[in-house]
Write an enzyme that holds these catalytic residues in place. Structure first.
Site, short mmCIF file in Angstrom:
data_model
loop_
_atom_site.label_atom_id
_atom_site.label_comp_id
_atom_site.label_asym_id
_atom_site.label_seq_id
_atom_site.Cartn_x
_atom_site.Cartn_y
_atom_site.Cartn_z
N GLY B 164 0.79 -1.22 0.00
CA GLY B 164 0.00 0.00 0.00
C GLY B 164 0.83 1.27 0.00
O GLY B 164 0.28 2.37 -0.04
N VAL B 193 0.78 -6.41 -9.12
CA VAL B 193 -0.57 -6.76 -9.57
C VAL B 193 -1.31 -5.46 -9.85
O VAL B 193 -1.67 -5.17 -10.98
CB VAL B 193 -1.31 -7.62 -8.53
N SER B 195 0.07 -2.48 -8.39
CA SER B 195 1.04 -1.42 -8.13
C SER B 195 1.92 -1.20 -9.35
O SER B 195 1.86 -1.96 -10.30
CB SER B 195 1.89 -1.80 -6.92
N ASP B 252 -9.23 -6.72 0.88
CA ASP B 252 -8.10 -7.54 1.29
C ASP B 252 -8.29 -7.85 2.77
O ASP B 252 -7.62 -7.30 3.63
CB ASP B 252 -6.80 -6.76 1.04
#
Lengths: 492, 492
Positions: B164, B193, B195, B252
Site C-alpha cells: 500500500g 498486480v 502497483s 483484502d
C-alpha cells in the site's frame, strides 16, 4: 491501443472483451478489469478476459453482446463501474442512498457487472442486510426497469407466495374465485427455477401461458383475469440476474426478496396484494416472530410504493395439496374447483381468497363461489381464453404412466413430510420438464400409519427417470414415521 | 443422459461444460450448476454453461481444463461442491472448522468454484471476518497445496510488507545486508498486480528473476540469498485465485491476508520473518491501534505454524524512496547501497535489517555492513549469480527518455504525498511493463515549497504514454501544497 475487432462466440450474455496476454499486459489490464472501446465515432465498455489461444496480439475478440463492434478500434483501460464502489460500501455495512441503489440496479440491468461483483452485491445484502429505507429505494429502482402493465380497473388484485412449500398451488383457485367475484386479477406467475413446478408450469398443462401484453389485455378484458407466465412480459429483468447469483449460494436475503416481489407487482400494475408468508421447519422463514417482522416490512414497503399490501402467515412446514409436479398439481387444482380434492389446498385457497376479497373491499363469499361451481366455470373460461379446453375436468389430466409406491415399513405417526425432499424427488422423476412427472403424497403430518400403508407414489414419464427417483427415495426419508410411544425424535 | 463430447476453446481455466438449452432443461440444470461426466470408465465434474449457439442438442462442449474428455459420455446433474455449504456458513457468520477451511482451499485449488461462489467466499471473509483460530487453520490449509522449499540452514530469514506504500523497495537492501551478516535469506517476491512495481519487477531491471527450484538452491548456496520471482515456483497457487476475486472489489480481508502471507512463508521454508505493517492515511491499515492488533495476530498465527514472526509498524502515509517504477526504484536501491540515495529508503532498510538480524539472534551492525560497502558487494554477487552485471552501479540504470516535470503553482508546505495517486500516474506512464516508466518525487511531506519548485517528474518510454500520464496528472493532486498560514485543510 489500436486493435482490430473480431467477433467471438463463447455463449455469454456478458460484454466480454478478449485480449491477447501481450496486449493486456501492455494496457496494464487484469481479468475482470474494464476497457473502453472506440470505433466509428461510437464507444462502449467491456469486461476483460485474457487469453493466449483465442485471439492473437493486435486483435481484440468481442463476445455476443458486443457483436456490433467491428473493424479497427481504439482500446483503453477504463475504471470499474461506479456501482462497484457502492457494493463495496455495502460490504462495509454502510447504508446505501437511493441514487447508489439505482446505480447498482442500472449496472446489473445493463450487464455491466462481472460475476464476482454481482455475487459480492448479493453476499453483502445477505450478510449486512438492507434497512427498510434501502429496501424501499431498491424496490423503486427495480420497478423502474423493464415493462410496465396498466389496467383501467381502479382495483387490481394480486397475490404472491414467498415459496419454499411443495405443492401450494393455490393461485389458480384464487384467481377463479376472485375474478368471479368481479375483481380484476391479471396474474403473472413464474416457471420453476429450483422447484418441481411453478404456477406457470402447472397452468401450461391445461392451456398456453406465453402471451404478448396485448394478448393478455384481451384475455383479461374477456374474463377479468389470466394465469400467464410473467417471464414472457419481462416485468423484472434485473431480478433474473440477481437470482442467477443467489441460486448457487442458496440465499434469498429478505430485503432483496421484498424488492424483487414488490417491484414486480408494481410493474404488473397491481394495487391490492396478498403475500403468503409460510413459516416453519424447512420453510424460508423458520419462526413466527421472523414471519411477523417480514410481513410488517412487506406492508411498509408496499405503502411507500402506494400499493395496499397485506400478508397471510401460513403453515410452511408441510406440503399443500397431494400432488407435486405440473400435471399432478393441475389435477389437485381441478379437483378443488370441482368440490373435492385435497383439503389442505381447498382450505388455504379459500382463506387466502377471503383475505384478498376483504382487502379489496369486496363483499362476497369465497366458499359460496367455490361450492356453487361458479369458480370452476370461471376457471374454464380463463383456460378457454388462453387456448385450452373449456370443458376441462380433473379426470382429463394424465400423470406419467410409470409409477412406484413407497410404503411404511413400520407403524406409528407420520411426524414430518419434508417439502425439500419431496421436491427433490419430483425433480429427479423429471418435473417440471416432464409435465406428468412428480410425487403424490398419501400421508399428512400427524396421520396414523400402519406397516404397509402407502406413504407416497413417484410418477414419471420414462422408466429410467422413475428408477433414478426411486434410487434417490432410498437415500432420503421424505415422510418420517415414528413410533407412537417414542417421545425421542433423534439420538446423536 | 448420453451425449457426445466435443472440445471447445473459450479461453477459460474453469472446467466448464457447455450444454444446449434443450439438454440442460432435460437434465434440469441451471447455469453454474455442476454435472458429473462419465466416459471410458473415468469420471469428472464440470460447471454448467447453457448455450444455443455453441453446441447442438446431443453434444456437450468441454472447455480447456476438460479437453481430455472425449467421445460418448454419460452426463448427470451433480450436487454443488461441499465447500459451497461452508461458504454459506461463513455468510451466516458462523465459525468454520479446520476441515471446512481445508475443503474450501482444496476446491479453490482444483478450480471447482464458480466466480459467484469464489466471490461469496471473499465477501463473507471480508464482512464477517475470520477468528484467530480460523486464520490459523486457513494458513495451514493454504500452505498444504503448492510447492514446498527446504533449506539446510537452521535459520532462514524472510520479510514481507503488507503493501500500500509507493516505492518502499527495501527488500534488495535488506537481503544484501542480512546475507552479508551470514544469514540465509532466499527471498521470493511478487510482480506488481495493481502497483507500478513489485520487488521482482525491480530486480528484473538488473538481472533474471525466474528460476527453477534447483537453480534457486544453487544461487543461495553461492551467495546465502536470492531475489527471485515467487510465481515461478508456485508456492501459493490458491492465493492467486483468491486475489482474482479480491482485486475487482478492492478488498483484502485481514484474516485472508495473514493466511496468504504466512502460508507462502511457510512453503518457502522460512523460520524467522519480519512483517512490515505500514499504517496511516491511504495505507491498508489506517490507525496505530489496528496496526498493533494485526501485528499481534500475525505473531500468533506464526507461532501456531512454528515460525518466529515479528512485526514492524512503519509510516505508511508517504512513499518510501524517490523513484516509483521498476528502473527508478532499482536506481534508488543501488544509490542506497552505494551510500547515497533517498534517506527514507536508507533508514527504513536499515531499521528493518537491524530488526531481522536481532530477531534471528545475529550480532551484527546493519549500518556498518551498509556503510562499509560490503552490502553493495554482496548485492552484486547476487545479481551476478542471477545472470546480471557484477559491476552494476546506479548510473547504469536508465529511466525512460521521455519526461515532464510538474512544478508548484504556489508556495507553502507539501502537506501530503499521495501513494495511490503517484502509483496511478506511474502505471499510466507504462510501469511496470515499460521498465523505465514511473514517477520521481522531489518533495516529501513537510517540505517547504516555493512557487515554481519541482514537485514530481513523470518518466515514460513513449511520447503517447507520457501524454496520457500528464493528462491524468492534471486531474489529480498527487502532492498537495498548502499555505503555511492556513490551518484549514479543506472546506466542503
Amino acid at each position: 491501443m489500436e486493435l482490430e475487432a473480431t467477433t467471438i462466440d463463447i455463449g455469454t450474455t456478458r460484454p466480454l472483451v478478449l485480449l491477447n496476454t501481450a496486449d493486456a499486459d501492455e494496457l496494464g489490464v487484469h481479468p475482470l478489469d474494464r476497457v473502453r472501446i472506440w470505433w466509428n465515432g461510437e464507444t462502449t465498455t467491456g469486461i476483460v478476459k485474457r487469453t493466449d489461444e483465442l485471439v492473437d496480439a493486435g486483435t481484440v475478440g468481442v463476445t455476443e453482446p458486443l457483436h456490433y463492434v467491428s473493424g479497427p478500434v481504439e482500446v483503453k483501460h477504463a475504471g470499474t463501474p461506479r456501482s462497484v464502489r457502492y457494493v463495496r460500501k455495502k460490504l462495509d455495512d454502510l447504508e446505501l442512498e437511493a441514487h447508489e441503489l439505482e446505480c447498482i440496479v442500472e449496472d446489473i440491468h445493463e450487464n455491466r457487472l462481472s460475476d464476482v461483483e454481482l455475487s459480492a452485491y448479493v453476499s453483502a445484502i445477505y450478510t449486512n442486510g438492507l434497512s427498510l429505507e434501502e429496501t424501499k429505494h431498491l424496490t423503486e429502482a427495480m420497478s423502474g426497469v423493464g415493462q410496465q402493465l396498466t389496467w383501467d380497473a381502479p382495483v387490481v388484485a394480486d397475490k404472491h407466495s414467498i415459496g419454499g412449500v411443495a405443492g401450494n398451488c393455490v393461485t389458480p383457485v384464487m384467481v377463479a374465485i376472485v375474478t368471479e367475484a368481479g375483481l380484476t386479477m391479471p396474474k403473472t406467475s413464474s416457471r420453476a427455477v429450483t422447484s418441481p413446478a411453478g404456477t406457470a408450469d402447472v397452468m401450461e398443462v391445461l392451456c398456453d401461458v406465453e402471451f404478448s401484453i396485448e394478448e393478455i389485455q384481451s384475455i383479461v378484458a374477456e374474463t377479468n383475469g389470466c394465469l400467464v407466465w410473467g417471464g414472457g412480459v419481462d416485468l423484472s429483468p434485473v431480478d433474473d440476474e440477481i437470482i442467477r447469483a443467489e441460486n448457487p449460494l442458496s440465499i434469498d436475503p429478505d430485503g432483496q426478496l421484498m424488492a424483487s416481489v414488490l417491484s414486480k407487482k408494481r410493474s404488473a400494475g397491481s394495487t391490492h396484494v396478498v403475500i403468503d408468508v409460510p413459516y416453519g421447519e424447512g420453510a424460508k422463514v423458520e419462526s413466527i416472530v421472523a414471519a411477523r417482522e417480514l410481513s410488517d416490512d412487506f406492508k411498509r414497503v408496499g405503502d411507500h410504493l402506494g400499493m395496499d399490501v397485506t400478508c397471510a402467515i401460513t403453515h410452511g412446514a408441510d406440503p399443500i395439496g397431494h400432488g407435486i409436479g405440473p400435471a399432478l398439481e393441475a389435477r389437485d387444482v381441478l379437483e378443488v374447483l370441482e368440490g373435492s380434492g385435497p383439503e389442505s389446498l381447498r382450505l388455504k385457497s379459500l382463506r387466502l381468497s377471503e383475505l384478498l376479497l376483504e382487502h379489496c373491499g369486496v363483499d362476497a363469499s369465497a366458499t359460496e363461489i367455490l361450492d356453487s361451481g361458479r369458480a370452476l366455470e370461471r376457471f374454464r373460461r380463463i383456460v378457454d381464453a388462453q387456448g385450452g379446453d373449456p370443458t376441462i375436468q380433473s379426470t382429463d389430466v394424465e400423470p406419467g404412466d410409470e409409477s412406484v409406491t413407497i410404503r411404511a415399513d413400520r407403524g406409528g405417526i407420520a411426524s414430518r413430510v419434508d417439502s425439500r425432499q419431496i421436491s427433490d424427488l419430483a425433480r429427479r422423476a423429471g418435473a417440471p420438464l416432464d409435465r406428468g412427472a412428480g410425487v403424490v403424497i398419501h400421508q399428512s403430518a400427524g396421520d396414523a400409519v400402519d406397516p404397509g400403508d402407502r406413504l407416497f407414489t413417484i410418477r414419471a414419464e420414462t422408466t429410467s427417470k422413475l428408477e433414478e427417483a426411486a434410487e434417490l427415495a432410498d437415500e432420503l426419508e421424505p415422510i418420517r414415521v415414528r413410533s407412537k410411544a417414542d417421545a425421542l425424535i433423534e439420538r446423536r
